[in-house]
Design a protein around this motif. Structure first.
Motif, PDB file in Angstrom:
ATOM      1  N   LYS A  83      43.996  42.503  35.894  1.00  0.00           N
ATOM      2  CA  LYS A  83      44.064  43.659  36.781  1.00  0.00           C
ATOM      3  C   LYS A  83      42.691  43.922  37.397  1.00  0.00           C
ATOM      4  N   GLY A  84      42.647  44.042  38.726  1.00  0.00           N
ATOM      5  CA  GLY A  84      41.402  44.338  39.424  1.00  0.00           C
ATOM      6  C   GLY A  84      40.552  43.144  39.775  1.00  0.00           C
ATOM      7  N   VAL A  85      40.910  41.943  39.297  1.00  0.00           N
ATOM      8  CA  VAL A  85      40.154  40.723  39.591  1.00  0.00           C
ATOM      9  C   VAL A  85      40.647  40.138  40.915  1.00  0.00           C
ATOM     10  N   HIS A  86      39.736  39.521  41.660  1.00  0.00           N
ATOM     11  CA  HIS A  86      40.049  39.009  42.996  1.00  0.00           C
ATOM     12  C   HIS A  86      40.184  37.482  42.979  1.00  0.00           C
ATOM     13  N   ALA A  87      40.646  36.940  44.102  1.00  0.00           N
ATOM     14  CA  ALA A  87      40.721  35.482  44.255  1.00  0.00           C
ATOM     15  C   ALA A  87      40.443  35.103  45.701  1.00  0.00           C
TER      16      ALA A  87
END
Length: 249
Positions: free
Chosen positions: A52-56
């Motif tokens: 949750k909250g991590v980007h790519a």
């Protein structure tokens, strides 16, 4: 036909990549939209989870569909209909047994820290009020460049069969008022990168010595250390690599 789809997203409002009950996920939004556009049930299989909250910048998933696709048209239609914080960069046909997770040869993550508070980077970088010594951080990072059991640097989960990872690169660089940690490995465990970052920052701020960190990595003390995680919004999955033999183009 089987296809790899390359997805970029800001993870701020999502529960993570993977579908969860009573939560909004990137996989859920994209899978529903693909099913609607292609007029058949589509199931996505990702290269791995992001918290949750991590980007790519480059998440990869595969899916199967009955007709041969016009990938450029599908790319346009998806990007027109997806929310502004999710985009599709590429759709590529692959061999029938290609798997986005199990065929990945490496993954690369970056963790970004702002030394000066910056409202334009507030969603994609965490903030520290002073700069830890870069040389000391890189001495800590070098200790992680090996193939070993990294159970101490992950969240406890019963879904993992083993904890061995081969970390090929790990280094910090300074870019203006930002610190960026880049790490490359064959696989990562649940919460692993955020735990590694948090542990190295303890070394950088004098709360842990290099010798203690080395002992944690190599000797595996009997007592599991207290695990802390760096904030999720500083972490980005930047690349997933595959053998070229998988691609039909």
């Amino acid at each position: 036909m089987r296809y790899f789809i390359y997805v970029s997203y800001i993870g701020r409002v999502y529960s993570g990549w993977q579908i969860q009950k009573n939560a909004i996920s990137v996989q859920g939004i994209l899978q529903e939209l693909l099913s609607k556009i292609l007029s058949e049930p589509i199931h996505l299989y990702g290269s791995g989870r992001t918290d949750k909250g991590v980007h790519a910048k480059q998440q990869v998933a595969h899916f199967d569909v009955t007709p041969t696709l016009d990938t450029s048209n599908l790319l346009y239609r998806l990007n027109r209909m997806l929310p502004s914080d999710i985009s599709i960069t590429t759709i590529r046909p692959v061999v029938d047994d290609a798997h986005a997770r199990f065929d990945a040869s490496y993954r690369i993550y970056e963790y970004t820290i702002n030394v000066n508070k910056d409202p334009f980077c507030g969603y994609t970088a965490s903030w520290l009020h002073h700069l830890p010594p870069l040389e000391l951080l890189n001495q800590a990072a070098a200790l992680f460049c090996l193939k070993t059991d990294f159970e101490f640097f992950s969240k406890i989960t019963h879904q993992v069969q083993h904890f061995v990872c081969d970390i090929q690169e790990a280094a910090w660089v300074q870019k203006g008022s930002q610190l960026v940690f880049r790490i490359k490995a064959d696989r990562f465990l649940y919460g692993m990168v955020r735990t590694i970052v948090s542990t190295m920052l303890k070394v950088g701020t004098g709360k842990m010595s290099l010798s203690v960190l080395k002992k944690m990595i190599l000797e595996k003390p009997l007592k599991r250390p207290i695990i802390t995680l760096a904030p999720p919004h500083g972490l980005t999955l930047v690349e997933v690599g595959y053998p070229e033999v998988l691609f039909l183009e």
